[in-house]
Write a protein that holds these residues in place. Structure first.
Motif, PDB file in Angstrom:
ATOM      1  N   MET A 157      -0.930  -0.518  -4.611  1.00  0.00           N
ATOM      2  CA  MET A 157      -1.855   0.352  -4.563  1.00  0.00           C
ATOM      3  C   MET A 157      -1.463   1.704  -4.139  1.00  0.00           C
ATOM      4  O   MET A 157      -0.871   2.134  -3.155  1.00  0.00           O
ATOM      5  CB  MET A 157      -3.136  -0.155  -3.488  1.00  0.00           C
ATOM      6  CG  MET A 157      -3.817  -1.616  -3.845  1.00  0.00           C
ATOM      7  SD  MET A 157      -5.184  -1.859  -2.683  1.00  0.00           S
ATOM      8  CE  MET A 157      -6.540  -0.825  -3.565  1.00  0.00           C
ATOM      9  N   PHE A 158      -2.029   2.598  -5.179  1.00  0.00           N
ATOM     10  CA  PHE A 158      -1.995   4.070  -4.821  1.00  0.00           C
ATOM     11  C   PHE A 158      -3.267   4.647  -4.559  1.00  0.00           C
ATOM     12  O   PHE A 158      -4.100   4.618  -5.437  1.00  0.00           O
ATOM     13  CB  PHE A 158      -1.234   4.809  -6.054  1.00  0.00           C
ATOM     14  CG  PHE A 158       0.093   4.646  -6.236  1.00  0.00           C
ATOM     15  CD1 PHE A 158       1.105   5.732  -5.520  1.00  0.00           C
ATOM     16  CD2 PHE A 158       0.560   3.418  -6.923  1.00  0.00           C
ATOM     17  CE1 PHE A 158       2.535   5.268  -5.963  1.00  0.00           C
ATOM     18  CE2 PHE A 158       1.912   3.251  -7.205  1.00  0.00           C
ATOM     19  CZ  PHE A 158       2.909   4.092  -6.550  1.00  0.00           C
ATOM     20  N   GLY A 196      -5.481   3.346   6.336  1.00  0.00           N
ATOM     21  CA  GLY A 196      -5.258   1.910   6.525  1.00  0.00           C
ATOM     22  C   GLY A 196      -6.350   0.943   5.965  1.00  0.00           C
ATOM     23  O   GLY A 196      -6.225  -0.385   6.060  1.00  0.00           O
ATOM     24  N   LEU A 197      -7.486   1.557   5.513  1.00  0.00           N
ATOM     25  CA  LEU A 197      -8.560   0.809   4.732  1.00  0.00           C
ATOM     26  C   LEU A 197      -7.743  -0.381   3.698  1.00  0.00           C
ATOM     27  O   LEU A 197      -8.199  -1.294   3.944  1.00  0.00           O
ATOM     28  CB  LEU A 197      -9.578   1.579   4.357  1.00  0.00           C
ATOM     29  CG  LEU A 197     -10.255   2.742   5.426  1.00  0.00           C
ATOM     30  CD1 LEU A 197     -11.370   3.525   4.791  1.00  0.00           C
ATOM     31  CD2 LEU A 197     -10.954   1.568   6.324  1.00  0.00           C
ATOM     32  N   ASP A 198      -6.984   0.395   2.771  1.00  0.00           N
ATOM     33  CA  ASP A 198      -6.479  -0.453   1.675  1.00  0.00           C
ATOM     34  C   ASP A 198      -5.313  -1.444   2.340  1.00  0.00           C
ATOM     35  O   ASP A 198      -5.437  -2.371   1.850  1.00  0.00           O
ATOM     36  CB  ASP A 198      -5.830   0.381   0.852  1.00  0.00           C
ATOM     37  CG  ASP A 198      -6.984   1.218  -0.020  1.00  0.00           C
ATOM     38  OD1 ASP A 198      -7.971   0.515  -0.359  1.00  0.00           O
ATOM     39  OD2 ASP A 198      -6.686   2.175  -0.691  1.00  0.00           O
ATOM     40  N   THR A 199      -4.643  -0.911   3.301  1.00  0.00           N
ATOM     41  CA  THR A 199      -3.623  -1.741   4.047  1.00  0.00           C
ATOM     42  C   THR A 199      -4.378  -3.259   4.218  1.00  0.00           C
ATOM     43  O   THR A 199      -4.262  -4.269   4.319  1.00  0.00           O
ATOM     44  CB  THR A 199      -2.856  -1.231   5.076  1.00  0.00           C
ATOM     45  OG1 THR A 199      -2.379  -0.045   4.358  1.00  0.00           O
ATOM     46  CG2 THR A 199      -1.708  -2.033   5.487  1.00  0.00           C
ATOM     47  N   VAL A 246       2.505  -7.549   3.828  1.00  0.00           N
ATOM     48  CA  VAL A 246       2.188  -6.136   3.104  1.00  0.00           C
ATOM     49  C   VAL A 246       3.022  -5.139   3.774  1.00  0.00           C
ATOM     50  O   VAL A 246       3.023  -4.937   4.798  1.00  0.00           O
ATOM     51  CB  VAL A 246       0.687  -5.921   3.565  1.00  0.00           C
ATOM     52  CG1 VAL A 246       0.048  -4.296   2.895  1.00  0.00           C
ATOM     53  CG2 VAL A 246      -0.323  -7.008   3.026  1.00  0.00           C
ATOM     54  N   TYR A 247       3.473  -4.279   2.988  1.00  0.00           N
ATOM     55  CA  TYR A 247       4.194  -2.975   3.070  1.00  0.00           C
ATOM     56  C   TYR A 247       3.529  -1.999   2.889  1.00  0.00           C
ATOM     57  O   TYR A 247       2.535  -1.775   1.953  1.00  0.00           O
ATOM     58  CB  TYR A 247       5.492  -2.878   2.357  1.00  0.00           C
ATOM     59  CG  TYR A 247       6.300  -4.006   2.285  1.00  0.00           C
ATOM     60  CD1 TYR A 247       7.612  -4.058   3.171  1.00  0.00           C
ATOM     61  CD2 TYR A 247       6.333  -5.146   1.430  1.00  0.00           C
ATOM     62  CE1 TYR A 247       8.241  -4.877   3.331  1.00  0.00           C
ATOM     63  CE2 TYR A 247       7.215  -6.194   1.442  1.00  0.00           C
ATOM     64  CZ  TYR A 247       8.408  -5.971   2.301  1.00  0.00           C
ATOM     65  OH  TYR A 247       9.471  -7.061   2.622  1.00  0.00           O
ATOM     66  N   ALA A 248       3.103  -1.225   3.793  1.00  0.00           N
ATOM     67  CA  ALA A 248       2.425   0.089   3.972  1.00  0.00           C
ATOM     68  C   ALA A 248       3.159   1.155   4.431  1.00  0.00           C
ATOM     69  O   ALA A 248       3.676   1.695   5.189  1.00  0.00           O
ATOM     70  CB  ALA A 248       1.181  -0.079   4.963  1.00  0.00           C
ATOM     71  N   LEU A 249       3.068   2.100   3.488  1.00  0.00           N
ATOM     72  CA  LEU A 249       3.837   3.526   3.474  1.00  0.00           C
ATOM     73  C   LEU A 249       3.119   4.676   3.529  1.00  0.00           C
ATOM     74  O   LEU A 249       1.913   4.680   2.794  1.00  0.00           O
ATOM     75  CB  LEU A 249       4.888   3.562   2.213  1.00  0.00           C
ATOM     76  CG  LEU A 249       6.034   2.808   2.301  1.00  0.00           C
ATOM     77  CD1 LEU A 249       5.723   1.145   1.807  1.00  0.00           C
ATOM     78  CD2 LEU A 249       7.264   3.367   1.575  1.00  0.00           C
ATOM     79  N   ASP A 266       1.021  -1.264   0.019  1.00  0.00           N
ATOM     80  CA  ASP A 266      -0.094  -0.110  -0.199  1.00  0.00           C
ATOM     81  C   ASP A 266       0.847   1.309  -0.235  1.00  0.00           C
ATOM     82  O   ASP A 266       1.439   1.533   0.883  1.00  0.00           O
ATOM     83  CB  ASP A 266      -0.887   0.115   1.123  1.00  0.00           C
ATOM     84  CG  ASP A 266      -1.768   1.158   1.349  1.00  0.00           C
ATOM     85  OD1 ASP A 266      -1.910   2.109   0.364  1.00  0.00           O
ATOM     86  OD2 ASP A 266      -3.014   0.990   2.060  1.00  0.00           O
ATOM     87  N   MET A 267       1.132   1.869  -1.011  1.00  0.00           N
ATOM     88  CA  MET A 267       1.706   3.065  -1.303  1.00  0.00           C
ATOM     89  C   MET A 267       1.387   4.468  -0.637  1.00  0.00           C
ATOM     90  O   MET A 267       2.244   5.461  -0.372  1.00  0.00           O
ATOM     91  CB  MET A 267       2.098   3.397  -2.901  1.00  0.00           C
ATOM     92  CG  MET A 267       2.765   2.219  -3.390  1.00  0.00           C
ATOM     93  SD  MET A 267       4.388   1.877  -3.143  1.00  0.00           S
ATOM     94  CE  MET A 267       5.476   2.945  -4.298  1.00  0.00           C
TER      95      MET A 267
END
Ligand SMILES: C[S@@+](CC[C@H](N)C(=O)[O-])C[C@H]1O[C@@H](n2cnc3c(N)ncnc32)[C@H](O)[C@@H]1O
Length: 189
Positions: free
Chosen positions: A97-98, A29-32, A45-48, A23-24
């Motif tokens: 995802m962006f 955090g919904l998409d994460t 999952v990497y979440a930035l 998750d770019m």
């Protein structure tokens, strides 16, 4: 069309349990959490996010849902994504995802910008699995949104032979978000 739901629906089809996703733009955090549910307990999952608050909210959300061990929450610029994905996961990202723009009800001065978005996309290319998918949801309605959307459109157009590209927009709405799904074509790299 509900663009965030549509992005998730299409990403879901590309993510196998145990795979690796990014998750770019973690935001709330919904998409994460969505990505964590797709990759499951064996995946990563990497979440930035550039905002510490957003990363804290994302970490809390995934932890409350039982996915803390799956998600690596990273307070960083997504242009620097390569610094955070270890060698063993490079070339294996099945979905990124962006969700561009700013976080609603938060600091609107922290907004994605064309130069860093393009740098992030450039770097992502080397991290993506051969048939990996990039979902980009872009908003034209904020001050730098149109410029960013045009920059993304140009980046995608230059790579038309390497990817299968879908572009979704609500034609009846001049300020419609734009959703691109950009999928690697095996053997094109
Ligand atoms: C529309 S919000 C994302 C919403 C999120 N996907 C969700 O599910 O809640 C955009 C986010 O991008 C973040 N952002 C802006 N520029 C960034 C950058 N260069 N690197 C990483 N995150 C950035 C903002 O802080 C904001 O949280």
């Amino acid at each position: 069309m509900h663009f965030t739901m549509e992005a998730q629906r299409r990403c879901r089809e590309s993510i196998d349990p145990g795979s690796i996703a990014i998750d770019m733009t973690a935001g709330n955090g919904l998409d994460t959490l969505f990505l964590a549910q797709c990759v499951g307990m064996q995946g990563t999952v990497y979440a930035l996010d550039l905002q510490a608050d957003a990363i804290a909210r994302t970490a809390l959300r995934v932890s409350q849902a039982g996915y803390a061990s799956v998600v690596r929450c990273i307070h960083a610029d997504h242009a620097d994504i390569a610094d955070h994905v270890p060698l063993e996961h490079r070339g294996k990202i099945s979905c990124a995802m962006f969700n561009l723009g700013y976080l609603p009800f938060s600091d609107k001065s922290v907004v994605t910008q064309a130069p860093t978005t393009l740098r992030a996309l450039d770097t992502l290319e080397s991290l993506l699995a051969p048939c990996g998918l990039i979902s980009i949801l872009s908003y034209v309605g904020h001050p730098t949104g149109l410029q960013e959307s045009q920059a993304v459109e140009g980046w995608i157009a230059q790579r038309a032979s390497r990817y299968r590209i879908e572009r979704m927009v609500d034609e009846s709405n001049g300020a419609s978000p734009i959703l691109w799904m950009v999928r690697g074509v095996a053997g094109s790299g």
